[in-house]
Design a protein around this motif. Structure first.
Motif, PDB file in Angstrom:
ATOM      1  N   THR A 201       0.864  -1.172   0.000  1.00 40.83           N
ATOM      2  CA  THR A 201       0.000   0.000   0.000  1.00 40.83           C
ATOM      3  C   THR A 201       0.907   1.230   0.000  1.00 40.83           C
ATOM      4  N   GLY A 202       0.328   2.406   0.019  1.00 41.34           N
ATOM      5  CA  GLY A 202       1.144   3.618  -0.048  1.00 41.34           C
ATOM      6  C   GLY A 202       0.408   4.814   0.503  1.00 41.34           C
ATOM      7  N   ILE A 273       1.061  -6.975  -4.671  1.00 40.51           N
ATOM      8  CA  ILE A 273      -0.043  -6.272  -5.322  1.00 40.51           C
ATOM      9  C   ILE A 273      -0.545  -5.132  -4.447  1.00 40.51           C
ATOM     10  N   GLY A 274      -0.742  -3.980  -5.080  1.00 45.45           N
ATOM     11  CA  GLY A 274      -1.266  -2.819  -4.371  1.00 45.45           C
ATOM     12  C   GLY A 274      -2.767  -2.699  -4.531  1.00 45.45           C
ATOM     13  N   PRO A 275      -3.390  -1.743  -3.851  1.00 44.69           N
ATOM     14  CA  PRO A 275      -4.842  -1.578  -3.907  1.00 44.69           C
ATOM     15  C   PRO A 275      -5.312  -1.078  -5.268  1.00 44.69           C
ATOM     16  N   ALA A 343       5.769   3.911  -0.411  1.00 39.52           N
ATOM     17  CA  ALA A 343       5.044   2.645  -0.465  1.00 39.52           C
ATOM     18  C   ALA A 343       5.535   1.756   0.653  1.00 39.52           C
ATOM     19  N   ILE A 344       4.710   0.805   1.056  1.00 41.80           N
ATOM     20  CA  ILE A 344       5.110  -0.155   2.074  1.00 41.80           C
ATOM     21  C   ILE A 344       4.613  -1.543   1.694  1.00 41.80           C
ATOM     22  N   GLU A 345       5.496  -2.505   1.800  1.00 45.52           N
ATOM     23  CA  GLU A 345       5.141  -3.915   1.646  1.00 45.52           C
ATOM     24  C   GLU A 345       5.087  -4.556   3.026  1.00 45.52           C
TER      25      GLU A 345
END
Length: 637
Positions: A201-202, A273-275, A343-345
């Motif tokens: 997400t970010g 995968i991001g939103p 961003a963050i994983e």
């Protein structure tokens, strides 16, 4: 050192705070573990609560005795009801909040909750015992060597599990900016057979408002009517502030594109995968290359701070690219930032391994709630936390004094026709996730039954029977229910003569009466509402004004029930029919790519999977209940 509790909640984000207060309010001796007591319920991304479908969830949390709505009302600096141009089934409340006051209001709430202790530490290991093949959690160990024992553990660790931050090619371990990641805890869970994966997400840049030229932006004021989140909370305590809007342009886009080679999203650095529904600005440029501008929303972070949040500009591009691009926007040509977007994983756990109570199918007594289940958003987290906390307390034997039927089986489950929270959890445990899950009204097939105005009607009595809601709160609902019933009875029993109202009806553009009718018949007309009718029929206005409290809220609820009575009854019938999907075969019946009535995402995923039955189709991520209803109609069912 060893501590002993009934319930441990790991993480004091939005899920953790709701889980802890729910369990404690039901009588469970509860320990909330947090790394930083000064950042409880931190709004890690935007300083707002609610939004499309999310606002309904907050109202449901409130109706269940949760705290998010009360805290939001006490710290709101702007309130709006979204989707007003549409029907009340999709009206959705949203509030900007003072970020710091939100944290301290939550801290005050936790400090005043009986049976609840806060322990500042970091969970490092889940303790699991195995007996004859059955695995059961008995607590956690922390990085400071403390053993905390409990019958139930609720994991609500947000984005902290093996969190990795990205700005351009630079990577730093962290759960949030300037906060450490949690190492080893994921591995202490997965070694017991629970699957984990990674998501991304970010968040956007934070801007100094003193460097913004507001004369080149469009102001966006809030609303000042009676609406709020909590059915019992304070109303507009803080100063109300505006938001502001502007747009990107070609120069902005060109500057951003110059940094794509160093974007973690496109250079192979980020694999997760991001939103889908909250994309970064660089994703928007790649996905929509022909769009010449994108809207941006500048939102205040609080009453007394210069920090502002630039909604719509989430990014993990190199910080110089982000800042140079912003300076191509006229209103931001001299912009100063507090920090760039990043961003963050992080790790999450496959939610199909959970029961509808949010308890693990693999490790007894272990519950998961929030982003660790693959969701995104404070509201989705809070809803899950509420249910996990309730069920953890029930499992520990802290059932209701008032005889709830669910508590007899030590489980509390909300179904899809009872709450958006029920839709959310059913989607998670049935369909799983392949991208961060976000709630929308379109995901709920019974959304006219799940309105924001009637969350207390659906859930407060359940909460009272569980012991979550005290007698005062229950009596407050019963008073409101009586007020709604009184207004409806008045309208159904009051006769209107055509000669006393026809001229007014014609002037309002609605058909005059051929004969007298009940007042309720006028309420059902789309051109009329209580405000208009009250001016024509003073006795209705007097009936509403005589209500002991919150008469506008009660009147709105009564009007919606009357105006949409037919739709509500029809949807209840549909809810009964939708339980018969298992025997309806779909394989070979559709060419999904040709069905324009379905969403693009549904067409893609249905074509790829080609489900055997309609029930299987309903469990595919990205296929909404609305898509299933379309297929049902096309099959003549």
């Amino acid at each position: 050192m060893t501590l002993n509790y009934d319930v441990i909640v790991v993480g004091a984000g939005h899920a953790g705070c709701e889980a802890a207060t729910a369990a404690a309010n039901m009588g469970a001796k509860t320990c909330l573990i947090t790394m930083d007591m000064n950042k409880i319920a931190q709004m890690s991304c935007n300083p707002a609560i609610g939004g499309i479908a999310k606002g309904q969830i907050v109202r449901e949390i409130d109706a269940l005795g949760g705290q998010m709505g009360i805290v939001t009302d006490a710290t709101a600096i702007q309130f709006r009801m979204l989707n007003r141009s549409k029907g009340p089934a999709v009206w959705s409340p949203r509030a900007q909040c003072d970020r710091e006051k939100f944290i301290w209001k939550w801290r005050e709430t936790l400090d005043s909750t009986p049976n609840l202790d806060i322990w500042q530490d970091q969970a490092e290991e889940l303790i699991v015992e195995e007996d004859n093949g059955k695995k059961t959690t008995t607590g956690v160990k922390t990085i400071w060597g403390v053993t905390i024992k409990a019958r139930c553990v609720v994991v609500t660790a947000g984005t902290f599990l093996n969190g990795l931050l990205h700005i351009g090619r630079k990577m730093v371990d962290g759960g949030r900016i300037a906060e450490p990641a949690v190492k080893h805890f994921t591995e202490s869970i997965t070694r017991h057979g629970i699957r984990s994966n990674r998501m991304k997400t970010g968040t956007p840049v934070r801007i100094d408002k003193r460097s913004v030229d507001f004369s080149l932006m469009e102001i966006q004021e809030g609303e000042n009517d009676f609406h709020q989140f909590s059915f019992i909370g304070q109303h507009k305590v803080l100063k109300q502030l505006p938001c502001w809007t502007c747009y990107t342009n070609k120069e902005v886009h060109n500057t951003l594109r110059s940094g794509l080679a160093d974007s973690p999203l496109y250079n192979g650095q980020i694999q997760s995968i991001g939103p889908r529904y909250c994309p970064s600005i660089e994703t928007k440029l790649v996905t929509f290359p022909d769009k010449e501008q994108h809207p941006l929303f500048l939102e205040p972070e609080g009453e007394n701070t210069n920090e502002m949040y630039l909604n719509g500009f989430s990014s993990s591009l190199p910080m110089e690219i982000q800042i140079n691009a912003l300076r191509r926007i006229p209103a931001l040509r001299n912009v100063k930032v507090y920090r760039p977007g990043y961003a963050i994983e992080y790790d999450f756990f496959d939610p199909t391994q959970l029961q509808h109570t949010l308890e693990s199918k693999i490790v007894d007594g272990l519950f998961f709630a929030g982003q660790v289940n693959g969701t995104t958003g404070y509201e989705e987290a809070g809803g899950q936390g509420t249910i996990a906390g309730i069920n953890a307390a029930l499992k520990c034997g802290n059932s209701a004094e008032n005889g709830d039927s669910n508590s007899a089986t030590n489980k509390f489950i909300l179904h899809r026709d009872e709450a958006y929270i029920g839709v959310l959890i059913d989607d998670l445990v049935t369909k799983g996730v392949d991208e961060p899950y976000r709630m929308f009204t379109s995901r709920a097939e019974y959304r006219i039954l799940l309105r924001q105005d009637d969350a207390d009607a659906r859930l407060t009595e359940k909460a009272y029977n569980l012991g979550l809601v005290n007698r005062e709160r229950y009596d407050h609902w019963m008073e409101k229910k009586q007020g709604i019933d009184n207004i409806i009875r008045f309208c159904e029993s009051t006769h209107i003569r055509k000669d006393e109202i026809n001229s007014a009806l014609e002037s309002l553009g609605t058909t005059p009466l051929r004969e007298g009718c009940k007042l309720a018949d006028l309420v059902s007309r789309p051109q009329l509402n209580f405000k208009i009718i009250g001016e024509l029929v003073p006795s209705l206005k007097e009936t509403i004004e005589k209500l002991p409290s919150r008469n506008e809220e009660i009147a709105e609820a009564a009007e919606i029930k009357m105006k949409y009575k037919g739709y509500i009854e029809r949807e209840k019938m549909v809810a009964d029919k939708m339980h018969r999907l298992e025997d309806i075969k779909t394989k070979g019946h559709f060419k999904y790519e040709e069905l324009a009535q379905l969403s693009t995402e549904a067409r893609q995923k249905l074509s790829a999977i080609n489900p055997e039955t309609l029930a299987q189709a309903s469990r595919i991520p990205g296929v909404s209940p609305s898509d299933i209803n379309v297929m049902l109609v096309l099959m003549g069912r």
